[in-house]
Motif scaffolding. Structure first.
Motif, PDB file in Angstrom:
ATOM      1  N   HIS A  66       0.830  -1.191   0.000  1.00 47.38           N
ATOM      2  CA  HIS A  66       0.000   0.000   0.000  1.00 47.38           C
ATOM      3  C   HIS A  66       0.865   1.242   0.000  1.00 47.38           C
ATOM      4  O   HIS A  66       2.014   1.237   0.436  1.00 47.38           O
ATOM      5  CB  HIS A  66      -0.916   0.018   1.227  1.00 47.38           C
ATOM      6  CG  HIS A  66      -1.881  -1.117   1.270  1.00 47.38           C
ATOM      7  ND1 HIS A  66      -2.910  -1.250   0.372  1.00 47.38           N
ATOM      8  CD2 HIS A  66      -1.969  -2.182   2.098  1.00 47.38           C
ATOM      9  CE1 HIS A  66      -3.588  -2.336   0.643  1.00 47.38           C
ATOM     10  NE2 HIS A  66      -3.044  -2.922   1.682  1.00 47.38           N
ATOM     11  N   SER A  67       0.283   2.331  -0.434  1.00 48.59           N
ATOM     12  CA  SER A  67       0.986   3.611  -0.450  1.00 48.59           C
ATOM     13  C   SER A  67       1.199   4.113   0.978  1.00 48.59           C
ATOM     14  O   SER A  67       0.557   3.656   1.920  1.00 48.59           O
ATOM     15  CB  SER A  67       0.187   4.642  -1.250  1.00 48.59           C
ATOM     16  OG  SER A  67      -0.991   4.983  -0.548  1.00 48.59           O
ATOM     17  N   TRP A  68       2.062   5.087   1.101  1.00 45.29           N
ATOM     18  CA  TRP A  68       2.350   5.686   2.407  1.00 45.29           C
ATOM     19  C   TRP A  68       1.077   6.286   2.991  1.00 45.29           C
ATOM     20  O   TRP A  68       0.793   6.132   4.166  1.00 45.29           O
ATOM     21  CB  TRP A  68       3.417   6.772   2.241  1.00 45.29           C
ATOM     22  CG  TRP A  68       3.766   7.444   3.520  1.00 45.29           C
ATOM     23  CD1 TRP A  68       4.729   7.073   4.404  1.00 45.29           C
ATOM     24  CD2 TRP A  68       3.132   8.605   4.088  1.00 45.29           C
ATOM     25  NE1 TRP A  68       4.743   7.926   5.481  1.00 45.29           N
ATOM     26  CE2 TRP A  68       3.769   8.877   5.314  1.00 45.29           C
ATOM     27  CE3 TRP A  68       2.095   9.422   3.685  1.00 45.29           C
ATOM     28  CZ2 TRP A  68       3.407   9.939   6.119  1.00 45.29           C
ATOM     29  CZ3 TRP A  68       1.730  10.482   4.495  1.00 45.29           C
ATOM     30  CH2 TRP A  68       2.389  10.727   5.704  1.00 45.29           C
ATOM     31  N   LEU A  69       0.302   6.969   2.161  1.00 44.22           N
ATOM     32  CA  LEU A  69      -0.918   7.609   2.621  1.00 44.22           C
ATOM     33  C   LEU A  69      -1.915   6.573   3.153  1.00 44.22           C
ATOM     34  O   LEU A  69      -2.533   6.781   4.194  1.00 44.22           O
ATOM     35  CB  LEU A  69      -1.547   8.409   1.476  1.00 44.22           C
ATOM     36  CG  LEU A  69      -2.722   9.300   1.822  1.00 44.22           C
ATOM     37  CD1 LEU A  69      -2.275  10.413   2.760  1.00 44.22           C
ATOM     38  CD2 LEU A  69      -3.327   9.892   0.565  1.00 44.22           C
ATOM     39  N   TYR A  70      -2.032   5.456   2.479  1.00 41.96           N
ATOM     40  CA  TYR A  70      -2.955   4.409   2.927  1.00 41.96           C
ATOM     41  C   TYR A  70      -2.489   3.821   4.266  1.00 41.96           C
ATOM     42  O   TYR A  70      -3.290   3.637   5.177  1.00 41.96           O
ATOM     43  CB  TYR A  70      -3.062   3.312   1.861  1.00 41.96           C
ATOM     44  CG  TYR A  70      -4.090   2.259   2.201  1.00 41.96           C
ATOM     45  CD1 TYR A  70      -5.437   2.469   1.943  1.00 41.96           C
ATOM     46  CD2 TYR A  70      -3.712   1.054   2.790  1.00 41.96           C
ATOM     47  CE1 TYR A  70      -6.382   1.522   2.256  1.00 41.96           C
ATOM     48  CE2 TYR A  70      -4.659   0.097   3.109  1.00 41.96           C
ATOM     49  CZ  TYR A  70      -5.987   0.339   2.840  1.00 41.96           C
ATOM     50  OH  TYR A  70      -6.924  -0.607   3.166  1.00 41.96           O
ATOM     51  N   ARG A  71      -1.177   3.552   4.361  1.00 43.84           N
ATOM     52  CA  ARG A  71      -0.650   2.944   5.595  1.00 43.84           C
ATOM     53  C   ARG A  71      -0.712   3.895   6.774  1.00 43.84           C
ATOM     54  O   ARG A  71      -1.008   3.487   7.896  1.00 43.84           O
ATOM     55  CB  ARG A  71       0.798   2.491   5.388  1.00 43.84           C
ATOM     56  CG  ARG A  71       0.962   1.288   4.523  1.00 43.84           C
ATOM     57  CD  ARG A  71       2.396   0.749   4.528  1.00 43.84           C
ATOM     58  NE  ARG A  71       3.435   1.748   4.569  1.00 43.84           N
ATOM     59  CZ  ARG A  71       4.034   2.279   3.500  1.00 43.84           C
ATOM     60  NH1 ARG A  71       3.694   1.900   2.299  1.00 43.84           N
ATOM     61  NH2 ARG A  71       4.985   3.176   3.624  1.00 43.84           N
ATOM     62  N   ARG A  72      -0.424   5.168   6.555  1.00 37.04           N
ATOM     63  CA  ARG A  72      -0.312   6.119   7.656  1.00 37.04           C
ATOM     64  C   ARG A  72      -1.595   6.867   7.992  1.00 37.04           C
ATOM     65  O   ARG A  72      -1.711   7.416   9.079  1.00 37.04           O
ATOM     66  CB  ARG A  72       0.781   7.149   7.359  1.00 37.04           C
ATOM     67  CG  ARG A  72       2.138   6.556   7.164  1.00 37.04           C
ATOM     68  CD  ARG A  72       2.687   6.071   8.466  1.00 37.04           C
ATOM     69  NE  ARG A  72       4.048   5.598   8.263  1.00 37.04           N
ATOM     70  CZ  ARG A  72       4.561   4.563   8.856  1.00 37.04           C
ATOM     71  NH1 ARG A  72       3.850   3.882   9.716  1.00 37.04           N
ATOM     72  NH2 ARG A  72       5.783   4.190   8.627  1.00 37.04           N
ATOM     73  N   VAL A  73      -2.551   6.895   7.063  1.00 36.31           N
ATOM     74  CA  VAL A  73      -3.788   7.636   7.306  1.00 36.31           C
ATOM     75  C   VAL A  73      -4.995   6.704   7.307  1.00 36.31           C
ATOM     76  O   VAL A  73      -5.731   6.627   8.289  1.00 36.31           O
ATOM     77  CB  VAL A  73      -3.974   8.768   6.267  1.00 36.31           C
ATOM     78  CG1 VAL A  73      -5.272   9.501   6.492  1.00 36.31           C
ATOM     79  CG2 VAL A  73      -2.797   9.736   6.317  1.00 36.31           C
TER      80      VAL A  73
END
Length: 188
Positions: free
Chosen positions: A21-28
């Protein structure tokens, strides 16, 4: 069939590849989905995130984490969601400090902030107390301007996020989102 082919078929197992997953998906998205899975209501999460987002851009550098924690505690919001919103917008806080100060100095009719480092250093050497008073005045006016913005923006953001989070909750309840990876979905 040759013996080598039968050995391949017997040992050949389909191993699902993990989803990256993208950083945005993992972190948000994943933390929000996890909070929804733990029973947080979409409305409370929306208000918590909205408060965190707006507190995160306030012009007083270094105050956001403590301020966000205090407001979330007093208003009984989800502290994790408000801190998530707060930390997501940190780069915007750095970008918006000077525009808040400049706009506030125009609205409150104070002297404009000198942006040249040489001018600031000269003021700090020659008139340190006057400069600190002026800095405090600029910050105070910028904070008042931010407060006015926050009063209108927080409800707008919360009301916008609530339906989105309700849809997330429906998908989470029906297991339509891969929470961790593709292997988790195939095991269920």
């Amino acid at each position: 069939m040759q013996p080598s082919e039968s050995n391949l078929n017997a040992h050949d197992k389909v191993i699902p590849t993990p989803v990256h997953h993208s950083w945005l998906y993992r972190r948000v998205a994943l933390p929000i989905l996890a909070l929804l899975r733990m029973g947080a209501s979409p409305q409370k999460l929306a208000w918590s995130i909205a408060v965190g987002l707006l507190i995160g851009i306030n012009p007083i550098l270094g105050s956001t984490t403590a301020l966000c924690l205090a407001v979330a505690f007093v208003l009984r919001l989800n502290i994790a969601a408000s801190q998530l919103g707060n930390h997501i917008v940190y780069p915007f806080q750095l970008v918006l400090v000077i525009p808040f100060i400049r706009l506030a100095s125009r609205i409150f009719h104070t002297a404009p902030i000198p942006l040249s480092p040489g001018e600031l250093l000269r003021s700090a050497r020659e008139h340190p107390i006057a400069l600190s008073r002026q800095l405090w005045l600029w910050e105070w006016h910028a904070f008042l301007l931010w407060t006015i913005l926050a009063v209108f923006a927080i409800p707008t953001i919360a009301l916008t996020l609530t339906p989105l989070l309700r849809r997330f909750l429906e998908r989470v309840e029906h297991h339509q989102y891969p929470i961790l990876s593709a292997t988790t979905q195939s095991e269920k």
